[in-house]
Design a protein around this motif. Structure first.
Motif, mmCIF file in Angstrom:
data_model
loop_
_atom_site.group_PDB
_atom_site.id
_atom_site.type_symbol
_atom_site.label_atom_id
_atom_site.label_comp_id
_atom_site.label_asym_id
_atom_site.label_seq_id
_atom_site.Cartn_x
_atom_site.Cartn_y
_atom_site.Cartn_z
ATOM 1 N N ARG A 54 79.783 35.348 -51.375
ATOM 2 C CA ARG A 54 79.914 36.436 -52.347
ATOM 3 C C ARG A 54 78.557 36.710 -52.987
ATOM 4 O O ARG A 54 77.786 35.792 -53.229
ATOM 5 N N ALA A 55 78.299 37.980 -53.252
ATOM 6 C CA ALA A 55 77.000 38.378 -53.794
ATOM 7 C C ALA A 55 77.151 39.467 -54.848
ATOM 8 O O ALA A 55 77.930 40.405 -54.680
ATOM 9 N N ILE A 56 76.384 39.309 -55.901
ATOM 10 C CA ILE A 56 76.251 40.352 -56.918
ATOM 11 C C ILE A 56 74.868 40.956 -56.746
ATOM 12 O O ILE A 56 73.859 40.243 -56.713
ATOM 13 N N LEU A 57 74.835 42.267 -56.594
ATOM 14 C CA LEU A 57 73.602 42.993 -56.316
ATOM 15 C C LEU A 57 73.258 43.867 -57.516
ATOM 16 O O LEU A 57 74.064 44.703 -57.921
ATOM 17 N N ILE A 58 72.067 43.674 -58.064
ATOM 18 C CA ILE A 58 71.639 44.396 -59.264
ATOM 19 C C ILE A 58 70.523 45.357 -58.875
ATOM 20 O O ILE A 58 69.431 44.929 -58.498
ATOM 21 N N ASN A 59 70.804 46.656 -58.932
ATOM 22 C CA ASN A 59 69.845 47.682 -58.512
ATOM 23 C C ASN A 59 69.123 47.245 -57.233
ATOM 24 O O ASN A 59 67.899 47.120 -57.206
ATOM 25 N N PRO A 60 69.879 47.011 -56.146
ATOM 26 C CA PRO A 60 69.267 46.441 -54.946
ATOM 27 C C PRO A 60 68.439 47.434 -54.126
ATOM 28 O O PRO A 60 68.724 48.629 -54.095
ATOM 29 N N ALA A 61 67.430 46.892 -53.460
ATOM 30 C CA ALA A 61 66.690 47.659 -52.457
ATOM 31 C C ALA A 61 67.577 47.753 -51.224
ATOM 32 O O ALA A 61 68.129 46.753 -50.771
ATOM 33 N N VAL A 62 67.734 48.936 -50.692
ATOM 34 C CA VAL A 62 68.617 49.148 -49.546
ATOM 35 C C VAL A 62 67.832 49.166 -48.234
ATOM 36 O O VAL A 62 68.208 48.508 -47.277
ATOM 37 N N ARG A 63 66.757 49.885 -48.181
ATOM 38 C CA ARG A 63 65.926 49.953 -46.969
ATOM 39 C C ARG A 63 64.462 49.726 -47.361
ATOM 40 O O ARG A 63 63.652 50.662 -47.365
ATOM 41 N N PRO A 64 64.111 48.480 -47.665
ATOM 42 C CA PRO A 64 62.745 48.229 -48.135
ATOM 43 C C PRO A 64 61.674 48.592 -47.120
ATOM 44 O O PRO A 64 60.537 48.879 -47.501
ATOM 45 N N GLN A 65 62.037 48.623 -45.842
ATOM 46 C CA GLN A 65 61.050 48.996 -44.831
ATOM 47 C C GLN A 65 60.536 50.417 -45.049
ATOM 48 O O GLN A 65 59.443 50.764 -44.605
ATOM 49 N N ASN A 66 61.309 51.233 -45.777
ATOM 50 C CA ASN A 66 60.879 52.607 -46.035
ATOM 51 C C ASN A 66 59.811 52.702 -47.109
ATOM 52 O O ASN A 66 59.009 53.635 -47.102
ATOM 53 N N PHE A 67 59.800 51.769 -48.073
ATOM 54 C CA PHE A 67 58.767 51.843 -49.108
ATOM 55 C C PHE A 67 57.618 50.856 -48.878
ATOM 56 O O PHE A 67 56.588 50.929 -49.536
ATOM 57 N N MET A 68 57.776 49.954 -47.908
ATOM 58 C CA MET A 68 56.723 48.965 -47.654
ATOM 59 C C MET A 68 55.384 49.565 -47.216
ATOM 60 O O MET A 68 54.343 49.010 -47.550
ATOM 61 N N PRO A 69 55.347 50.681 -46.459
ATOM 62 C CA PRO A 69 54.032 51.197 -46.041
ATOM 63 C C PRO A 69 53.071 51.448 -47.205
ATOM 64 O O PRO A 69 51.861 51.290 -47.055
ATOM 65 N N ALA A 70 53.590 51.780 -48.368
ATOM 66 C CA ALA A 70 52.728 52.018 -49.527
ATOM 67 C C ALA A 70 52.043 50.743 -50.017
ATOM 68 O O ALA A 70 51.073 50.808 -50.774
ATOM 69 N N TYR A 71 52.551 49.584 -49.587
ATOM 70 C CA TYR A 71 52.010 48.308 -50.045
ATOM 71 C C TYR A 71 51.180 47.594 -48.977
ATOM 72 O O TYR A 71 50.763 46.451 -49.171
ATOM 73 N N LEU A 72 50.932 48.251 -47.842
ATOM 74 C CA LEU A 72 50.185 47.612 -46.764
ATOM 75 C C LEU A 72 48.682 47.648 -47.025
ATOM 76 O O LEU A 72 48.150 48.648 -47.514
ATOM 77 N N GLU A 73 48.037 46.528 -46.681
ATOM 78 C CA GLU A 73 46.578 46.421 -46.716
ATOM 79 C C GLU A 73 45.979 46.741 -48.087
ATOM 80 O O GLU A 73 44.880 47.279 -48.187
ATOM 81 N N VAL A 74 46.712 46.434 -49.128
ATOM 82 C CA VAL A 74 46.187 46.526 -50.495
ATOM 83 C C VAL A 74 46.416 45.170 -51.168
ATOM 84 O O VAL A 74 47.300 44.415 -50.774
ATOM 85 N N ASP A 75 45.607 44.870 -52.153
ATOM 86 C CA ASP A 75 45.764 43.606 -52.869
ATOM 87 C C ASP A 75 46.956 43.706 -53.816
ATOM 88 O O ASP A 75 47.015 44.617 -54.648
ATOM 89 N N LEU A 76 47.903 42.782 -53.645
ATOM 90 C CA LEU A 76 49.109 42.741 -54.472
ATOM 91 C C LEU A 76 49.066 41.488 -55.330
ATOM 92 O O LEU A 76 48.604 40.440 -54.884
ATOM 93 N N LYS A 77 49.570 41.591 -56.547
ATOM 94 C CA LYS A 77 49.577 40.451 -57.454
ATOM 95 C C LYS A 77 50.965 40.280 -58.037
ATOM 96 O O LYS A 77 51.624 41.256 -58.389
#
Length: 190
Positions: free
Chosen positions: A85-108
């Motif tokens: 059983r899982a409770i999902l709070i404002n879950p990401a549904v298709r993170p692969q769609n927003f991941m390109p914006a985070y490629l090859e940049v420094d993340l903290k």
């Protein structure tokens, strides 16, 4: 002993407000439930291995899943894989769609000094564990329409056959989440 596995979101940590709030609430109201919130990296294959290890080390006991944002994506994958059983709070549904914006940049990380750098192969890793169709009714979706980070309608659509609570307003952090903690425990135990 039962375990509540809380899965934090992208670049977050066990120090997130909801994780801390849940841990403190459990300690007072359900000390018999172990709270577990591992520090996840944004690297999907590493997160996958850590989460699998956390679950498999606690089975056959009761394991409850709670995931926020990208943690909701991971909670869905675990719920399907282990029939939990899982409770999902404002879950990401298709993170692969927003991941390109985070490629090859420094993340903290938001809460630590950890830094990361995602590459294109990390998108393939997240796609490999995506559950496009939810086959189980083991979910409770909690979303707020004012989520400024993710489109709540994607989650409503994906989990349409599951229990849902849709609140007007709010934000990505899900304001007032603590109001649901008692009901969350009821949901897990039935």
């Amino acid at each position: 002993m039962a375990t509540l596995l809380y899965i934090h979101g992208f670049l977050s940590s066990p120090l997130s407000f909801k994780a801390q709030q849940t841990a403190q609430w459990l300690a007072v109201n359900h000390p018999e439930i172990e709270f577990l919130c591992p520090q996840l990296t944004p690297y999907p294959a590493d997160a996958q291995k850590l989460l699998e290890s956390a679950i498999e080390g606690r089975l056959p006991g009761s394991v409850y899943l709670m995931g926020s944002s990208l943690g909701g994506f991971w909670a869905t994958w675990l719920a399907e894989k282990y029939n939990l059983r899982a409770i999902l709070i404002n879950p990401a549904v298709r993170p692969q769609n927003f991941m390109p914006a985070y490629l090859e940049v420094d993340l903290k990380s938001y809460h630590t000094d950890d830094s990361y750098r995602l590459s294109a192969h990390h998108i393939d890793e997240i796609i490999a564990v995506d559950v496009p169709v939810v086959r189980s009714n083991n979910y409770w979706l909690l979303v707020q329409t004012g989520d400024e980070t993710l489109d709540y309608r994607q989650a409503v659509q994906k989990y349409h056959a599951c229990k849902q609570t849709i609140e007007e307003g709010g934000d990505h952090a899900f304001q007032g989440f603590e109001r649901y903690l008692d009901d969350c425990m009821t949901f897990f135990k039935h």
